[in-house]
Design an enzyme around this catalytic site. Structure first.
Site, PDB file in Angstrom:
ATOM      1  N   THR A  58       1.054  -1.254  -0.182  1.00 58.38           N
ATOM      2  CA  THR A  58      -0.033   0.178  -0.160  1.00 58.38           C
ATOM      3  C   THR A  58       0.941   1.180  -0.092  1.00 58.38           C
ATOM      4  OG1 THR A  58      -1.815  -1.209   1.108  1.00 58.38           O
ATOM      5  CG2 THR A  58      -2.037   1.024   0.997  1.00 58.38           C
ATOM      6  N   ARG A 107      -2.296   5.017   7.492  1.00 53.64           N
ATOM      7  CA  ARG A 107      -2.561   3.784   7.902  1.00 53.64           C
ATOM      8  C   ARG A 107      -2.371   3.929   9.311  1.00 53.64           C
ATOM      9  NH1 ARG A 107      -0.654  -2.180   5.715  1.00 53.64           N
ATOM     10  NH2 ARG A 107      -2.186  -1.320   4.241  1.00 53.64           N
ATOM     11  N   HIS A 140     -10.119  -0.794   4.732  1.00 56.56           N
ATOM     12  CA  HIS A 140      -9.038  -0.748   3.791  1.00 56.56           C
ATOM     13  C   HIS A 140      -9.677  -0.563   2.505  1.00 56.56           C
ATOM     14  CE1 HIS A 140      -5.205  -0.649   2.196  1.00 56.56           C
ATOM     15  NE2 HIS A 140      -4.651  -1.856   2.227  1.00 56.56           N
TER      16      HIS A 140
HETATM   17  N1   CP Z   1      -2.552  -5.464   1.120  1.00 51.71           N
HETATM   18  C1   CP Z   1      -1.950  -4.481   1.772  1.00 51.71           C
HETATM   19  O1   CP Z   1      -2.340  -3.797   2.508  1.00 51.71           O
HETATM   20  O2   CP Z   1      -0.389  -4.727   1.942  1.00 51.71           O
HETATM   21  P1   CP Z   1       0.337  -4.028   2.657  1.00 51.71           P
HETATM   22  O3   CP Z   1      -0.032  -4.401   4.155  1.00 51.71           O
HETATM   23  O4   CP Z   1       1.984  -4.699   2.454  1.00 51.71           O
HETATM   24  O5   CP Z   1       0.412  -2.806   2.455  1.00 51.71           O
END
Ligand code: CP
Length: 332
Positions: A58, A107, A140
């Site tokens: 992300t 995040r 998400h």
């Molecule tokens: N799919 C996803 O959110 O991957 P990451 O945690 O690597 O960002």
């Protein structure tokens, strides 16, 4: 479109527009000339990537999506290196970011912070858009966008997502990607969802209530092999052990909720296998060579879809669509 805090930001029209735009971006970016055209669209914009929970794809896809459009980026990935360690509040930190940039992508390990940041923007003189890049166990939304785009691309010769039977498997209780994708399914016709999980990790009551209130057909099962042959897509997820409070993950045998050669043999020949990644042991690496394995393409789709989202937020979508429609930067 301004903030993207949850999946409420999207309706079917917006989802279709974003998918169309992501495809246009992908085509335009195929040539060096096209890439330079995209880079000159937003060179005066700046974005803050505030990721206080681990991320690989992300973060990188959002960072690179910004760069595709010429947006410059700053980042904080560890609150220990920000003035939060001196006692600065979350709200003051976010307001400070907004003084320097035109967009905040964030995040957090806990839910609710993106919503708090967006609410703060309504009270200050220079608000900037907030994009939720993952909020605890809750949502998400940009992952759900790229999942929708991957499903649409996979089924483009079969009428799209409408009418498909889609399985979601793994830790459905704590997986925010499944929660967000399930919510977006209310925008598609005659979709049937099949949730496959061990009893301790079934979907939460709020998702059941959402599905019921939107009349989305769904079943829940712990028996993968009974439902696998009927699925058009299976969305596999890992155990979300980062949310363990008492080692719950270790007590579950996930071998009954994984994909390997035996499962491939039971699936439809044109089914698709997706995974938000990172994976644990729930998809064996030898599955990667199967043409139904879509998760690496899904990961790359994430960058194109995030370019589409940023271009829409900053009102550059028409320039991209026009360049694509006129074939200005196509390979000969
Ligand atoms: N799919 C996803 O959110 O991957 P990451 O945690 O690597 O960002």
């Amino acid at each position: 479109m301004f903030h993207v805090v949850d999946t409420e930001a999207f309706d079917r029209k917006r989802l279709d527009q974003l998918c169309e735009l992501a495809t246009a971006v992908r085509r335009v970016a195929k040539t060096a000339e096209g890439s330079r055209f995209l880079q000159q669209l937003l060179p005066t914009r700046r974005a803050m990537l505030y990721f206080t929970q681990p991320s690989t794809r992300t973060f990188l896809s959002m960072n690179n999506a910004c760069h595709v459009l010429g947006i410059r980026t700053s980042e904080i990935r560890d609150p220990e290196v920000s003035s939060e360690v001196k006692g600065e509040t979350f709200e003051d930190s976010i307001r400070t970011f907004s003084s320097y940039v035109d967009l905040i992508v964030m995040r957090t390990p806990e839910p609710g912070y993106a919503a708090r940041a967006a609410a703060l923007m309504d009270t200050i003189p220079r608000p900037v858009p907030i994009i939720n890049a993952g909020s605890g166990r809750d949502q998400h939304p940009t992952q759900a966008l790229l999942d929708i785009y991957t499903l649409e691309r996979s089924f483009e010769d079969r009428g799209g997502i409408d009418g498909r039977t889609i399985g979601m498997m793994g830790d459905l209780k704590r997986g925010r990607t499944v929660r967000s994708l399930s919510r977006l399914m209310c925008h598609y016709e005659d979709v049937r969802l099949v949730y496959i999980a061990p009893p301790a990790f079934e979907i939460e009551p709020d998702i059941r209530a959402f599905l019921d209130s939107h009349e989305i057909a769904y079943v829940e099962t712990g028996r993968l092999h009974e439902v696998l042959p009927e699925l058009d897509a299976i969305y596999v997820t890992r155990m979300q052990s980062e949310h363990d409070t008492a080692g719950e993950s270790a007590n579950v045998d996930l071998s009954d909720f994984s994909i390997d050669e035996r499962e491939l043999a039971q699936m439809k020949p044109d089914a698709v296998i997706m995974h938000p990644l990172p994976r644990g042991r729930e998809i064996h690496p030898r599955v990667d060579a199967d043409p139904r394995a879509m998760y690496w393409r899904q990961e790359r789709n994430g960058m194109w879809m995030r370019v589409a989202l940023l271009a829409t937020i900053f009102d550059s979508q028409d320039a991209i669509l026009e360049a694509d429609t006129r074939g200005l930067y196509r390979e000969d």
